[in-house]
Design a protein around this motif. Sequence first.
Motif, PDB file in Angstrom:
ATOM      1  N   ALA A  18       0.858  -1.170  -0.080  1.00 12.87           N
ATOM      2  CA  ALA A  18       0.132   0.106   0.003  1.00 12.87           C
ATOM      3  C   ALA A  18       0.755   1.198  -0.029  1.00 12.87           C
ATOM      4  CB  ALA A  18      -0.999  -0.080   1.311  1.00 12.87           C
ATOM      5  N   PHE A  19       2.235   1.170   0.519  1.00  8.70           N
ATOM      6  CA  PHE A  19       2.992   2.372   0.634  1.00  8.70           C
ATOM      7  C   PHE A  19       4.170   2.460  -0.153  1.00  8.70           C
ATOM      8  CE2 PHE A  19       0.819   2.231   5.040  1.00  8.70           C
ATOM      9  CZ  PHE A  19       0.449   3.457   5.061  1.00  8.70           C
ATOM     10  N   ASN A  20       4.323   1.314  -1.078  1.00 10.85           N
ATOM     11  CA  ASN A  20       5.405   1.349  -2.303  1.00 10.85           C
ATOM     12  C   ASN A  20       4.763   1.220  -3.592  1.00 10.85           C
ATOM     13  OD1 ASN A  20       8.158   1.230  -0.370  1.00 10.85           O
ATOM     14  ND2 ASN A  20       6.446   0.072   0.628  1.00 10.85           N
ATOM     15  N   HIS A  21       5.069   2.313  -4.370  1.00  8.47           N
ATOM     16  CA  HIS A  21       4.378   2.241  -5.650  1.00  8.47           C
ATOM     17  C   HIS A  21       5.684   2.921  -6.834  1.00  8.47           C
ATOM     18  CE1 HIS A  21       0.432   1.843  -4.601  1.00  8.47           C
ATOM     19  NE2 HIS A  21       0.600   2.438  -3.476  1.00  8.47           N
ATOM     20  N   HIS A  22       5.532   2.387  -7.929  1.00 10.57           N
ATOM     21  CA  HIS A  22       6.644   2.888  -9.019  1.00 10.57           C
ATOM     22  C   HIS A  22       6.208   4.339  -9.550  1.00 10.57           C
ATOM     23  CE1 HIS A  22       9.077  -0.952  -8.604  1.00 10.57           C
ATOM     24  NE2 HIS A  22       7.756  -1.510  -8.625  1.00 10.57           N
ATOM     25  N   GLY A  23       7.331   5.210  -9.723  1.00  9.84           N
ATOM     26  CA  GLY A  23       7.028   6.575 -10.280  1.00  9.84           C
ATOM     27  C   GLY A  23       7.945   6.373 -11.476  1.00  9.84           C
ATOM     28  N   GLU A  24       8.990   7.438 -11.539  1.00  6.23           N
ATOM     29  CA  GLU A  24       9.640   7.326 -12.789  1.00  6.23           C
ATOM     30  C   GLU A  24      10.490   6.152 -13.006  1.00  6.23           C
ATOM     31  OE1 GLU A  24      11.983  11.108 -13.446  1.00  6.23           O
ATOM     32  OE2 GLU A  24      11.002  11.628 -11.273  1.00  6.23           O
ATOM     33  N   THR A 150      13.819   9.500   8.967  1.00 11.92           N
ATOM     34  CA  THR A 150      13.448   9.714  10.321  1.00 11.92           C
ATOM     35  C   THR A 150      11.959   9.725  10.303  1.00 11.92           C
ATOM     36  OG1 THR A 150      13.116  12.037   9.752  1.00 11.92           O
ATOM     37  CG2 THR A 150      15.369  11.375  10.530  1.00 11.92           C
ATOM     38  N   ARG A 151      11.410   9.641  11.648  1.00 13.60           N
ATOM     39  CA  ARG A 151       9.918   9.446  11.873  1.00 13.60           C
ATOM     40  C   ARG A 151       9.237  10.864  11.332  1.00 13.60           C
ATOM     41  NH1 ARG A 151       7.744   6.045  15.386  1.00 13.60           N
ATOM     42  NH2 ARG A 151       6.240   7.646  16.015  1.00 13.60           N
ATOM     43  N   GLU A 156       3.609   8.755   6.732  1.00 13.04           N
ATOM     44  CA  GLU A 156       2.794   8.898   5.772  1.00 13.04           C
ATOM     45  C   GLU A 156       1.526   8.067   6.170  1.00 13.04           C
ATOM     46  OE1 GLU A 156       2.559   7.609   1.067  1.00 13.04           O
ATOM     47  OE2 GLU A 156       4.350   7.133   2.410  1.00 13.04           O
ATOM     48  N   GLU A 157       0.424   8.397   5.629  1.00 11.21           N
ATOM     49  CA  GLU A 157      -0.799   7.463   6.251  1.00 11.21           C
ATOM     50  C   GLU A 157      -1.529   7.236   4.781  1.00 11.21           C
ATOM     51  OE1 GLU A 157      -4.975   8.948   8.064  1.00 11.21           O
ATOM     52  OE2 GLU A 157      -3.501   8.784   9.497  1.00 11.21           O
ATOM     53  N   ARG A 158      -2.046   6.072   4.844  1.00 12.51           N
ATOM     54  CA  ARG A 158      -2.834   5.576   3.681  1.00 12.51           C
ATOM     55  C   ARG A 158      -4.233   5.002   4.239  1.00 12.51           C
ATOM     56  NH1 ARG A 158       0.208   4.706  -1.308  1.00 12.51           N
ATOM     57  NH2 ARG A 158       1.313   6.688  -1.387  1.00 12.51           N
ATOM     58  N   ILE A 159      -5.375   4.857   3.585  1.00 12.51           N
ATOM     59  CA  ILE A 159      -6.401   4.117   3.693  1.00 12.51           C
ATOM     60  C   ILE A 159      -6.452   2.829   3.097  1.00 12.51           C
ATOM     61  CG2 ILE A 159      -8.842   4.068   4.072  1.00 12.51           C
ATOM     62  CD1 ILE A 159      -8.947   6.784   4.331  1.00 12.51           C
ATOM     63  N   ILE A 160      -6.681   1.557   3.702  1.00 14.17           N
ATOM     64  CA  ILE A 160      -6.269   0.130   3.071  1.00 14.17           C
ATOM     65  C   ILE A 160      -7.482  -0.273   3.113  1.00 14.17           C
ATOM     66  CG2 ILE A 160      -4.972  -1.782   2.962  1.00 14.17           C
ATOM     67  CD1 ILE A 160      -2.645  -0.204   4.371  1.00 14.17           C
ATOM     68  N   ASP A 161      -8.107  -0.980   2.001  1.00 13.80           N
ATOM     69  CA  ASP A 161      -9.150  -1.713   2.060  1.00 13.80           C
ATOM     70  C   ASP A 161      -9.286  -2.699   3.153  1.00 13.80           C
ATOM     71  OD1 ASP A 161     -10.320  -0.077   0.224  1.00 13.80           O
ATOM     72  OD2 ASP A 161      -9.845  -1.639  -1.496  1.00 13.80           O
ATOM     73  N   GLY A 162     -10.147  -2.935   3.884  1.00 12.01           N
ATOM     74  CA  GLY A 162     -10.477  -3.997   4.935  1.00 12.01           C
ATOM     75  C   GLY A 162      -9.598  -3.861   6.037  1.00 12.01           C
ATOM     76  N   VAL A 166      -3.761   3.528   7.943  1.00 11.39           N
ATOM     77  CA  VAL A 166      -2.699   2.956   8.586  1.00 11.39           C
ATOM     78  C   VAL A 166      -1.632   3.903   8.286  1.00 11.39           C
ATOM     79  CG1 VAL A 166      -0.846   1.418   8.370  1.00 11.39           C
ATOM     80  CG2 VAL A 166      -3.452   0.665   7.766  1.00 11.39           C
ATOM     81  N   GLU A 167      -0.691   4.329   9.327  1.00 13.73           N
ATOM     82  CA  GLU A 167       0.524   5.192   9.110  1.00 13.73           C
ATOM     83  C   GLU A 167       1.811   4.409   9.412  1.00 13.73           C
ATOM     84  OE1 GLU A 167       0.873   9.166  11.900  1.00 13.73           O
ATOM     85  OE2 GLU A 167       2.311   7.498  12.607  1.00 13.73           O
ATOM     86  N   VAL A 168       2.716   4.898   8.418  1.00 18.16           N
ATOM     87  CA  VAL A 168       3.875   4.381   8.486  1.00 18.16           C
ATOM     88  C   VAL A 168       5.046   5.545   8.679  1.00 18.16           C
ATOM     89  CG1 VAL A 168       4.199   4.678   6.086  1.00 18.16           C
ATOM     90  CG2 VAL A 168       5.597   2.798   7.113  1.00 18.16           C
ATOM     91  N   THR A 169       6.054   5.027   9.389  1.00 19.79           N
ATOM     92  CA  THR A 169       7.325   5.969   9.813  1.00 19.79           C
ATOM     93  C   THR A 169       8.343   5.081   9.606  1.00 19.79           C
ATOM     94  OG1 THR A 169       6.922   5.678  12.046  1.00 19.79           O
ATOM     95  CG2 THR A 169       6.189   7.504  11.223  1.00 19.79           C
ATOM     96  N   TYR A 170       9.591   5.635   9.300  1.00 21.75           N
ATOM     97  CA  TYR A 170      10.827   4.775   9.043  1.00 21.75           C
ATOM     98  C   TYR A 170      11.874   5.374  10.333  1.00 21.75           C
ATOM     99  CZ  TYR A 170       9.175   2.851   4.754  1.00 21.75           C
ATOM    100  OH  TYR A 170       8.383   2.158   3.840  1.00 21.75           O
ATOM    101  N   GLN A 171      12.570   4.527  10.933  1.00 24.01           N
ATOM    102  CA  GLN A 171      13.617   5.042  11.832  1.00 24.01           C
ATOM    103  C   GLN A 171      14.782   4.271  11.788  1.00 24.01           C
ATOM    104  OE1 GLN A 171      10.855   4.937  15.068  1.00 24.01           O
ATOM    105  NE2 GLN A 171      11.524   2.836  15.619  1.00 24.01           N
ATOM    106  N   ILE A 172      15.948   4.952  11.713  1.00 25.31           N
ATOM    107  CA  ILE A 172      17.209   4.248  11.741  1.00 25.31           C
ATOM    108  C   ILE A 172      17.715   3.787  12.925  1.00 25.31           C
ATOM    109  CG2 ILE A 172      19.809   4.708  11.523  1.00 25.31           C
ATOM    110  CD1 ILE A 172      18.185   4.876   8.905  1.00 25.31           C
TER     111      ILE A 172
END
Length: 245
Positions: A18-24, A150-151, A156-162, A166-172
């Motif tokens: 849900a959070f990873n999509h291809h662009g260029e 960093t957090r 980022e937040e997405r609304i996922i079917d079912g 959902v919020e995602v953050t990354y942290q080292i």
Amino acid sequence: MPVDKAFARFDMARLYDAFNHHGEDGDFYENFAETPCRVLDIGCGTGSMTVRLANRGHKVTGVDPANGMLQVARMKDSDGRVDWIHAPAAEFTVPERFDLAIMTGHVFQVFLDDAETLAALRNIRRHMVPGGRLILESRNPLAKAWEDWTREKTREERIIDGVGPVEVTYQIKDIEAEHVTFDAVFAVEATGETLTSESRLRFPAAGTIERLLAEAGFGESVLLGWWDRTPYSETSPEIIAIARA
């Protein structure tokens, strides 16, 4: 190919998707081959690029070691156009030989040392026709992309079917020589769950990538620095290697 234990699970793979999509990069891979050919997608994950190429008329095989990822991928392939293989990059065996092999989504960085990398590259090369091309991508270590993981910068937040919001953050968690370890943290609003996936990536230099390709038996490689085919330089955000089998 190391398996992220979290993404062996369907629920985590679905969140990742849900959070990873291809662009260029997706446009680059989709348009690289001018005519339909046999494509090997190594580390195909949830199959976004794999299915996209199959829809363009290519005969595509997707390989991934994580069952959860492949479950999500198969759901996108309702017409059964893709051959899905559950196996690590260094171990899969199929009778077909491929004109083009790709490693998208910085999959190349999951191989943490020379031995792992060479085992995968040599197996990929064994599955390619003479003169076929391999494309792989790796973040340029000189750009230090991890400094923005960093957090605050990755939230980022997405609304996922079912599932709902959902919020995602990354942290080292750790930086040591070529390796960066980090967590992807998914917070599910409806249940209050927090799901964490730890990943460790290698950030090899451009020269290291060229050496490994040569040691694996590939011919001279061309390095690009971005998806518009700009040549690689020390300031490039990406190292995109195109090598002949």
